[in-house]
Motif scaffolding. Structure first.
Motif, PDB file in Angstrom:
ATOM      1  N   GLN A  63     -56.585   7.716  15.472  1.00 22.83           N
ATOM      2  CA  GLN A  63     -55.943   7.228  16.738  1.00 22.83           C
ATOM      3  C   GLN A  63     -56.342   7.805  17.977  1.00 22.83           C
ATOM      4  OE1 GLN A  63     -51.924   5.429  16.373  1.00 22.83           O
ATOM      5  NE2 GLN A  63     -52.257   4.809  14.272  1.00 22.83           N
ATOM      6  N   ILE A  64     -57.423   8.431  18.161  1.00 20.44           N
ATOM      7  CA  ILE A  64     -57.762   9.234  19.125  1.00 20.44           C
ATOM      8  C   ILE A  64     -58.128   8.218  20.332  1.00 20.44           C
ATOM      9  CG2 ILE A  64     -58.763  11.031  17.830  1.00 20.44           C
ATOM     10  CD1 ILE A  64     -61.455  10.154  18.345  1.00 20.44           C
ATOM     11  N   PHE A  65     -58.374   8.721  21.395  1.00 21.62           N
ATOM     12  CA  PHE A  65     -58.817   7.784  22.671  1.00 21.62           C
ATOM     13  C   PHE A  65     -60.434   7.872  22.451  1.00 21.62           C
ATOM     14  CE2 PHE A  65     -54.858  10.223  24.114  1.00 21.62           C
ATOM     15  CZ  PHE A  65     -54.119   8.930  24.210  1.00 21.62           C
ATOM     16  N   PRO A  66     -61.042   6.758  22.273  1.00 21.71           N
ATOM     17  CA  PRO A  66     -62.419   6.672  22.062  1.00 21.71           C
ATOM     18  C   PRO A  66     -63.124   7.059  23.619  1.00 21.71           C
ATOM     19  CG  PRO A  66     -61.445   4.437  22.138  1.00 21.71           C
ATOM     20  CD  PRO A  66     -60.303   5.475  22.232  1.00 21.71           C
ATOM     21  N   ASN A  67     -62.565   6.862  24.773  1.00 17.51           N
ATOM     22  CA  ASN A  67     -63.567   6.816  25.806  1.00 17.51           C
ATOM     23  C   ASN A  67     -63.079   7.859  26.434  1.00 17.51           C
ATOM     24  OD1 ASN A  67     -64.695   4.310  25.352  1.00 17.51           O
ATOM     25  ND2 ASN A  67     -62.748   3.096  25.986  1.00 17.51           N
ATOM     26  N   LEU A  68     -62.578   9.012  26.083  1.00 19.98           N
ATOM     27  CA  LEU A  68     -62.199  10.236  26.458  1.00 19.98           C
ATOM     28  C   LEU A  68     -62.965  11.357  25.771  1.00 19.98           C
ATOM     29  CD1 LEU A  68     -58.363  10.725  27.210  1.00 19.98           C
ATOM     30  CD2 LEU A  68     -60.143   9.865  28.793  1.00 19.98           C
ATOM     31  N   SER A  69     -63.497  12.247  26.555  1.00 15.02           N
ATOM     32  CA  SER A  69     -64.327  13.360  25.635  1.00 15.02           C
ATOM     33  C   SER A  69     -63.386  14.092  24.761  1.00 15.02           C
ATOM     34  CB  SER A  69     -65.044  14.402  26.658  1.00 15.02           C
ATOM     35  OG  SER A  69     -63.951  15.023  27.173  1.00 15.02           O
ATOM     36  N   VAL A  70     -64.076  15.003  23.942  1.00 17.49           N
ATOM     37  CA  VAL A  70     -63.146  15.590  22.999  1.00 17.49           C
ATOM     38  C   VAL A  70     -62.143  16.730  23.853  1.00 17.49           C
ATOM     39  CG1 VAL A  70     -63.365  17.789  21.418  1.00 17.49           C
ATOM     40  CG2 VAL A  70     -64.869  15.722  21.137  1.00 17.49           C
ATOM     41  N   ARG A  71     -62.707  17.223  24.598  1.00 16.12           N
ATOM     42  CA  ARG A  71     -61.885  18.319  25.768  1.00 16.12           C
ATOM     43  C   ARG A  71     -60.734  17.526  26.222  1.00 16.12           C
ATOM     44  NH1 ARG A  71     -60.898  20.603  30.531  1.00 16.12           N
ATOM     45  NH2 ARG A  71     -60.703  22.706  30.502  1.00 16.12           N
ATOM     46  N   GLU A  72     -61.019  16.179  26.923  1.00 19.19           N
ATOM     47  CA  GLU A  72     -60.115  15.292  27.451  1.00 19.19           C
ATOM     48  C   GLU A  72     -58.993  14.942  26.675  1.00 19.19           C
ATOM     49  OE1 GLU A  72     -62.934  13.551  31.109  1.00 19.19           O
ATOM     50  OE2 GLU A  72     -62.766  12.509  29.247  1.00 19.19           O
ATOM     51  N   ASN A  73     -59.418  14.312  25.200  1.00 20.78           N
ATOM     52  CA  ASN A  73     -58.524  13.969  24.349  1.00 20.78           C
ATOM     53  C   ASN A  73     -57.477  15.359  24.087  1.00 20.78           C
ATOM     54  OD1 ASN A  73     -58.648  11.705  22.450  1.00 20.78           O
ATOM     55  ND2 ASN A  73     -60.759  11.957  23.113  1.00 20.78           N
ATOM     56  N   LEU A  74     -57.968  16.367  23.984  1.00 19.66           N
ATOM     57  CA  LEU A  74     -57.251  17.607  23.576  1.00 19.66           C
ATOM     58  C   LEU A  74     -56.019  17.907  24.832  1.00 19.66           C
ATOM     59  CD1 LEU A  74     -59.715  19.973  21.925  1.00 19.66           C
ATOM     60  CD2 LEU A  74     -57.793  18.814  20.822  1.00 19.66           C
ATOM     61  N   ILE A  75     -56.738  18.130  25.942  1.00 10.75           N
ATOM     62  CA  ILE A  75     -55.910  18.601  27.280  1.00 10.75           C
ATOM     63  C   ILE A  75     -54.834  17.534  27.476  1.00 10.75           C
ATOM     64  CG2 ILE A  75     -57.690  20.071  27.706  1.00 10.75           C
ATOM     65  CD1 ILE A  75     -58.299  18.254  30.093  1.00 10.75           C
ATOM     66  N   SER A  82     -39.961   6.977  20.998  1.00  9.80           N
ATOM     67  CA  SER A  82     -40.873   7.629  20.278  1.00  9.80           C
ATOM     68  C   SER A  82     -41.524   8.610  21.199  1.00  9.80           C
ATOM     69  CB  SER A  82     -42.201   6.772  19.887  1.00  9.80           C
ATOM     70  OG  SER A  82     -41.748   5.893  19.118  1.00  9.80           O
ATOM     71  N   PHE A  83     -41.350   8.885  22.544  1.00  9.60           N
ATOM     72  CA  PHE A  83     -41.920   9.698  23.479  1.00  9.60           C
ATOM     73  C   PHE A  83     -40.998  10.882  23.295  1.00  9.60           C
ATOM     74  CE2 PHE A  83     -39.274   7.180  26.345  1.00  9.60           C
ATOM     75  CZ  PHE A  83     -38.985   8.285  27.058  1.00  9.60           C
ATOM     76  N   ARG A  84     -39.598  10.503  23.299  1.00  9.10           N
ATOM     77  CA  ARG A  84     -38.675  11.675  23.221  1.00  9.10           C
ATOM     78  C   ARG A  84     -38.553  12.481  21.991  1.00  9.10           C
ATOM     79  NH1 ARG A  84     -35.502  11.262  27.578  1.00  9.10           N
ATOM     80  NH2 ARG A  84     -35.073   9.360  28.595  1.00  9.10           N
ATOM     81  N   ILE A  85     -38.841  11.631  20.822  1.00  9.43           N
ATOM     82  CA  ILE A  85     -39.016  12.496  19.398  1.00  9.43           C
ATOM     83  C   ILE A  85     -40.092  13.325  19.788  1.00  9.43           C
ATOM     84  CG2 ILE A  85     -39.430  12.051  17.075  1.00  9.43           C
ATOM     85  CD1 ILE A  85     -37.939   9.596  17.487  1.00  9.43           C
ATOM     86  N   ALA A  86     -41.227  13.006  20.026  1.00  4.20           N
ATOM     87  CA  ALA A  86     -42.469  13.824  20.247  1.00  4.20           C
ATOM     88  C   ALA A  86     -42.072  15.067  21.171  1.00  4.20           C
ATOM     89  CB  ALA A  86     -43.397  13.028  21.020  1.00  4.20           C
ATOM     90  N   ARG A  87     -41.488  14.831  22.398  1.00  2.76           N
ATOM     91  CA  ARG A  87     -41.003  15.870  23.161  1.00  2.76           C
ATOM     92  C   ARG A  87     -40.118  17.095  22.371  1.00  2.76           C
ATOM     93  NH1 ARG A  87     -40.093  12.680  29.148  1.00  2.76           N
ATOM     94  NH2 ARG A  87     -42.429  12.315  29.416  1.00  2.76           N
ATOM     95  N   ALA A  88     -39.213  16.334  21.728  1.00  2.00           N
ATOM     96  CA  ALA A  88     -38.371  17.129  20.913  1.00  2.00           C
ATOM     97  C   ALA A  88     -38.929  18.065  20.108  1.00  2.00           C
ATOM     98  CB  ALA A  88     -37.230  16.271  20.221  1.00  2.00           C
ATOM     99  N   GLY A  89     -40.186  18.078  19.729  1.00  2.00           N
ATOM    100  CA  GLY A  89     -40.991  18.943  18.786  1.00  2.00           C
ATOM    101  C   GLY A  89     -41.468  18.381  17.456  1.00  2.00           C
ATOM    102  N   ILE A  90     -41.989  17.071  17.488  1.00  2.00           N
ATOM    103  CA  ILE A  90     -42.650  16.488  16.264  1.00  2.00           C
ATOM    104  C   ILE A  90     -43.895  16.087  16.825  1.00  2.00           C
ATOM    105  CG2 ILE A  90     -42.476  15.093  14.222  1.00  2.00           C
ATOM    106  CD1 ILE A  90     -39.427  14.799  14.596  1.00  2.00           C
ATOM    107  N   GLY A  91     -45.090  16.840  15.900  1.00  2.00           N
ATOM    108  CA  GLY A  91     -46.220  16.407  16.194  1.00  2.00           C
ATOM    109  C   GLY A  91     -46.883  15.390  15.038  1.00  2.00           C
ATOM    110  N   LEU A  92     -47.652  14.417  15.287  1.00  4.12           N
ATOM    111  CA  LEU A  92     -47.954  13.331  14.281  1.00  4.12           C
ATOM    112  C   LEU A  92     -49.509  13.550  14.405  1.00  4.12           C
ATOM    113  CD1 LEU A  92     -47.790  11.018  12.045  1.00  4.12           C
ATOM    114  CD2 LEU A  92     -47.413   9.661  14.178  1.00  4.12           C
ATOM    115  N   VAL A  93     -50.392  13.565  13.085  1.00  3.69           N
ATOM    116  CA  VAL A  93     -51.643  13.191  13.005  1.00  3.69           C
ATOM    117  C   VAL A  93     -51.510  11.910  12.268  1.00  3.69           C
ATOM    118  CG1 VAL A  93     -53.778  14.028  11.931  1.00  3.69           C
ATOM    119  CG2 VAL A  93     -52.076  15.811  12.712  1.00  3.69           C
ATOM    120  N   PRO A  94     -51.771  10.942  12.886  1.00  7.77           N
ATOM    121  CA  PRO A  94     -51.548   9.601  12.243  1.00  7.77           C
ATOM    122  C   PRO A  94     -52.624   8.993  11.366  1.00  7.77           C
ATOM    123  CG  PRO A  94     -52.384   9.355  14.502  1.00  7.77           C
ATOM    124  CD  PRO A  94     -52.215  10.907  14.428  1.00  7.77           C
TER     125      PRO A  94
END
Length: 228
Positions: free
Chosen positions: A86-98, A70-82
C-alpha cells in the motif's frame, strides 16, 4: 506495551475474532501464526482501529485504544507494514518516505543505509518498483514514523528469495536495536530465529502461545494448527 483482552471483532454480522488475548512486551518480537483465514489480519486491523473491536479491550502503553481513530493510534506510536504494501504509486521513493517522517531516531539516511536499493531508486515512482523494493519502501515508511511498536502483516510473502533474505536481515537488526515488533509471516524457520514468543490463532481464537524453544518442542501444534 500492547495488550489485547477478550477482543471480539466482526465484519457486519460475521464474527472473526472470539475473545483474543495476547501481549507484546517492550523490546520483544512476537509472532502471530495461523493458517490463512484464521483472523490474523483482522487482529492487526483491530489493533490499528481499521476494523474496531466489537468487544474487549486493546491497550497500548497502558492506554485504551480500542475505540480510537486509526490516525490517533498511529500517532500514539504504532507503525504498520501492511499486507500488500500500500505505498503511494504516484510519489517517488523519497516522497513516500518523507510523507510519514516524524519524531527522532530513524531518518532518510538510516533508511537508505538499511536498504541501499531505496537510495538507488529514490527518484523512481512507487509504481516503478519491484514487489521486493515496494516492501522495503513500506518498511522504511513505517520506520520513519519512529514507532514504539512496529507491526508486519506478511513480512516476506511472495518475495524473491534474495529479497526475503534482506527483509529478515532488517528484522534481525531491529531486534538488535530492541525495537518492539509484532509479526505475521509464514516462514517458520525465520520466525523461530528472531522471535521471543509466538501466538497461534485458529478460527479466531488463540489456541497456543509460548517461546521459540517451547514451539520447537511442540510438533503437534505445527501439525494440527499450521498444516506443517
Amino acid at each position: 506495551m500492547l495488550e489485547l483482552q477478550n477482543v471480539e471483532t466482526c465484519y457486519g454480522s460475521s464474527q472473526v475474532l472470539f475473545g483474543v488475548n495476547m501481549q507484546v512486551g517492550q523490546g520483544e518480537i512476537v509472532s502471530l501464526l495461523g493458517r490463512n483465514g484464521m483472523g490474523k489480519t483482522t487482529a492487526v486491523r483491530s489493533i490499528m482501529g481499521l476494523t474496531p473491536a466489537r468487544a474487549g479491550t486493546i491497550r497500548f502503553k497502558g492506554q485504551d485504544i480500542s475505540r480510537q481513530k486509526s490516525f490517533r493510534i498511529a500517532r500514539a506510536g504504532i507503525g504498520l507494514v501492511p499486507e500488500g504494501r500500500q505505498i503511494f504509486p504516484n510519489l517517488s521513493v523519497r516522497e513516500n518516505l518523507i510523507a510519514t517522517s516524524r519524531g527522532q531516531g530513524w531518518d532518510l539516511a538510516k533508511i537508505y543505509g538499511l536498504f541501499p536499493r531505496l537510495a538507488e531508486r529514490q527518484n523512481n515512482m512507487g509504481n516503478q518498483l519491484s514487489g521486493g523494493e515496494q516492501q522495503m519502501l513500506a518498511i522504511g515508511r513505517a520506520l520513519l514514523t519512529n514507532p514504539d511498536l512496529l507491526i508486519f502483516d506478511e513480512a516476506s510473502e511472495g518475495l524473491a528469495p534474495v529479497i526475503r533474505t534482506d527483509i529478515w536481515a532488517c528484522i534481525r537488526k531491529l531486534r538488535d536495536l530492541a525495537q518492539t515488533v509484532l509479526i505475521i509471516d509464514g516462514n517458520l524457520d525465520a520466525l523461530m530465529a528472531v522471535c521471543d514468543r509466538h501466538y497461534v490463532l485458529e478460527k479466531g481464537k488463540i489456541v497456543w502461545n509460548g517461546s521459540s524453544e517451547q514451539f520447537a518442542n511442540a510438533p503437534e501444534i505445527k501439525k494440527n494448527h499450521l498444516g506443517i
